[in-house]
Scaffold this motif. Structure first.
Motif, PDB file in Angstrom:
ATOM      1  N   GLY A 193       0.794  -1.219   0.000  1.00  0.00           N
ATOM      2  CA  GLY A 193       0.000   0.000   0.000  1.00  0.00           C
ATOM      3  C   GLY A 193       0.827   1.270   0.000  1.00  0.00           C
ATOM      4  N   ARG A 194       1.985   1.233   0.628  1.00  0.00           N
ATOM      5  CA  ARG A 194       2.850   2.431   0.681  1.00  0.00           C
ATOM      6  C   ARG A 194       3.438   2.789  -0.679  1.00  0.00           C
ATOM      7  N   ASP A 195       3.427   1.837  -1.603  1.00  0.00           N
ATOM      8  CA  ASP A 195       3.964   2.099  -2.939  1.00  0.00           C
ATOM      9  C   ASP A 195       3.000   2.897  -3.815  1.00  0.00           C
ATOM     10  N   TYR A 196       1.726   2.905  -3.465  1.00  0.00           N
ATOM     11  CA  TYR A 196       0.691   3.567  -4.262  1.00  0.00           C
ATOM     12  C   TYR A 196       0.509   5.029  -3.851  1.00  0.00           C
ATOM     13  N   PRO A 197       0.033   5.857  -4.775  1.00  0.00           N
ATOM     14  CA  PRO A 197      -0.371   7.216  -4.388  1.00  0.00           C
ATOM     15  C   PRO A 197      -1.532   7.126  -3.402  1.00  0.00           C
ATOM     16  N   ARG A 198      -1.597   8.067  -2.518  1.00  0.00           N
ATOM     17  CA  ARG A 198      -2.636   8.105  -1.480  1.00  0.00           C
ATOM     18  C   ARG A 198      -4.050   8.071  -2.074  1.00  0.00           C
ATOM     19  N   GLU A 199      -4.236   8.737  -3.221  1.00  0.00           N
ATOM     20  CA  GLU A 199      -5.567   8.790  -3.850  1.00  0.00           C
ATOM     21  C   GLU A 199      -6.049   7.400  -4.274  1.00  0.00           C
ATOM     22  N   ILE A 200      -5.131   6.568  -4.721  1.00  0.00           N
ATOM     23  CA  ILE A 200      -5.500   5.210  -5.134  1.00  0.00           C
ATOM     24  C   ILE A 200      -5.916   4.405  -3.910  1.00  0.00           C
ATOM     25  N   ASN A 253      15.881 -13.710 -16.885  1.00  0.00           N
ATOM     26  CA  ASN A 253      16.719 -12.874 -16.022  1.00  0.00           C
ATOM     27  C   ASN A 253      15.990 -12.446 -14.738  1.00  0.00           C
ATOM     28  N   GLY A 254      14.737 -12.905 -14.554  1.00  0.00           N
ATOM     29  CA  GLY A 254      13.975 -12.587 -13.349  1.00  0.00           C
ATOM     30  C   GLY A 254      13.171 -11.302 -13.424  1.00  0.00           C
ATOM     31  N   ARG A 255      13.220 -10.601 -14.526  1.00  0.00           N
ATOM     32  CA  ARG A 255      12.480  -9.340 -14.672  1.00  0.00           C
ATOM     33  C   ARG A 255      11.149  -9.592 -15.367  1.00  0.00           C
ATOM     34  N   PRO A 256      10.085  -8.915 -14.910  1.00  0.00           N
ATOM     35  CA  PRO A 256       8.805  -9.038 -15.618  1.00  0.00           C
ATOM     36  C   PRO A 256       8.855  -8.269 -16.932  1.00  0.00           C
ATOM     37  N   SER A 257       8.272  -8.850 -17.983  1.00  0.00           N
ATOM     38  CA  SER A 257       8.264  -8.193 -19.294  1.00  0.00           C
ATOM     39  C   SER A 257       6.856  -7.876 -19.774  1.00  0.00           C
ATOM     40  N   SER A 258       5.866  -8.435 -19.118  1.00  0.00           N
ATOM     41  CA  SER A 258       4.479  -8.234 -19.531  1.00  0.00           C
ATOM     42  C   SER A 258       3.586  -8.328 -18.303  1.00  0.00           C
ATOM     43  N   CYS A 259       2.558  -7.507 -18.286  1.00  0.00           N
ATOM     44  CA  CYS A 259       1.600  -7.522 -17.184  1.00  0.00           C
ATOM     45  C   CYS A 259       0.204  -7.279 -17.742  1.00  0.00           C
ATOM     46  N   ARG A 260      -0.724  -8.117 -17.324  1.00  0.00           N
ATOM     47  CA  ARG A 260      -2.126  -7.861 -17.668  1.00  0.00           C
ATOM     48  C   ARG A 260      -2.985  -8.218 -16.452  1.00  0.00           C
ATOM     49  N   VAL A 261      -4.120  -7.583 -16.379  1.00  0.00           N
ATOM     50  CA  VAL A 261      -5.025  -7.787 -15.250  1.00  0.00           C
ATOM     51  C   VAL A 261      -5.902  -8.993 -15.529  1.00  0.00           C
ATOM     52  N   GLY A 262      -5.877  -9.941 -14.611  1.00  0.00           N
ATOM     53  CA  GLY A 262      -6.731 -11.116 -14.716  1.00  0.00           C
ATOM     54  C   GLY A 262      -8.058 -10.905 -14.014  1.00  0.00           C
ATOM     55  N   ARG A 263      -8.021 -10.132 -12.920  1.00  0.00           N
ATOM     56  CA  ARG A 263      -9.232  -9.833 -12.154  1.00  0.00           C
ATOM     57  C   ARG A 263      -9.039  -8.478 -11.487  1.00  0.00           C
ATOM     58  N   SER A 264     -10.089  -7.690 -11.483  1.00  0.00           N
ATOM     59  CA  SER A 264     -10.041  -6.346 -10.937  1.00  0.00           C
ATOM     60  C   SER A 264     -11.197  -6.137  -9.970  1.00  0.00           C
ATOM     61  N   PHE A 265     -11.032  -5.184  -9.057  1.00  0.00           N
ATOM     62  CA  PHE A 265     -12.180  -4.817  -8.227  1.00  0.00           C
ATOM     63  C   PHE A 265     -12.969  -3.683  -8.861  1.00  0.00           C
ATOM     64  N   GLY A 266     -12.579  -3.306 -10.085  1.00  0.00           N
ATOM     65  CA  GLY A 266     -13.370  -2.359 -10.848  1.00  0.00           C
ATOM     66  C   GLY A 266     -12.812  -0.958 -10.975  1.00  0.00           C
ATOM     67  N   ASN A 267     -11.590  -0.726 -10.536  1.00  0.00           N
ATOM     68  CA  ASN A 267     -10.993   0.597 -10.656  1.00  0.00           C
ATOM     69  C   ASN A 267      -9.827   0.521 -11.648  1.00  0.00           C
ATOM     70  N   PRO A 268     -10.026   0.977 -12.894  1.00  0.00           N
ATOM     71  CA  PRO A 268      -8.976   0.882 -13.910  1.00  0.00           C
ATOM     72  C   PRO A 268      -7.676   1.590 -13.519  1.00  0.00           C
ATOM     73  N   LEU A 269      -7.774   2.678 -12.758  1.00  0.00           N
ATOM     74  CA  LEU A 269      -6.573   3.391 -12.332  1.00  0.00           C
ATOM     75  C   LEU A 269      -5.761   2.527 -11.359  1.00  0.00           C
ATOM     76  N   ALA A 270      -6.426   1.846 -10.451  1.00  0.00           N
ATOM     77  CA  ALA A 270      -5.732   0.936  -9.529  1.00  0.00           C
ATOM     78  C   ALA A 270      -5.087  -0.209 -10.308  1.00  0.00           C
ATOM     79  N   ASP A 271      -5.779  -0.702 -11.319  1.00  0.00           N
ATOM     80  CA  ASP A 271      -5.223  -1.771 -12.155  1.00  0.00           C
ATOM     81  C   ASP A 271      -3.931  -1.301 -12.829  1.00  0.00           C
ATOM     82  N   GLN A 272      -3.966  -0.105 -13.418  1.00  0.00           N
ATOM     83  CA  GLN A 272      -2.797   0.438 -14.120  1.00  0.00           C
ATOM     84  C   GLN A 272      -1.623   0.636 -13.160  1.00  0.00           C
ATOM     85  N   TRP A 273      -1.918   1.186 -11.987  1.00  0.00           N
ATOM     86  CA  TRP A 273      -0.862   1.418 -11.002  1.00  0.00           C
ATOM     87  C   TRP A 273      -0.262   0.104 -10.531  1.00  0.00           C
ATOM     88  N   THR A 274      -1.106  -0.901 -10.316  1.00  0.00           N
ATOM     89  CA  THR A 274      -0.607  -2.186  -9.833  1.00  0.00           C
ATOM     90  C   THR A 274       0.341  -2.805 -10.855  1.00  0.00           C
TER      91      THR A 274
END
Length: 91
Positions: free
Chosen positions: A12-19, A38-59
């Motif tokens: 939670g501390r990694d997110y902006p307070r508004e999120i 090499n252990g680094r993520p190269s792709s990210c997609r949302v499998g399930r959301s609680f309905g806030n696209p901004l939170a999804d993008q930040w995550t």
């Protein structure tokens, strides 16, 4: 073969307070990540959301930037790329 493992996630501390102010109790964002050899993520997609696209993008952005992973290993013990499921819960 050994699947990828997370070494350091985000919180939670990694997110902006508004999120975090809009994150509902029990809310969760489930991600599908591609972890490279090499252990680094190269792709990210949302499998399930609680309905806030901004939170999804930040995550996705935060785990791509700050997440640390041990890569998957093939049967010979060599690092290989693989898919990984990650879940970020409230706070």
């Amino acid at each position: 073969a050994v699947p990828p493992r997370i070494l350091r996630g985000i919180g939670g501390r990694d997110y902006p307070r508004e999120i975090m102010a809009r994150w509902p109790r029990g809310g969760r964002v489930d991600l599908i990540l591609r972890i490279e050899a090499n252990g680094r993520p190269s792709s990210c997609r949302v499998g399930r959301s609680f309905g806030n696209p901004l939170a999804d993008q930040w995550t996705c952005s935060l785990i791509m930037e700050r997440g640390q992973f041990r890569p998957a290993l093939n049967a010979r013990g060599q690092p290989v790329a693989a898919w990984f499921g990650y879940s970020q819960a409230e706070r």
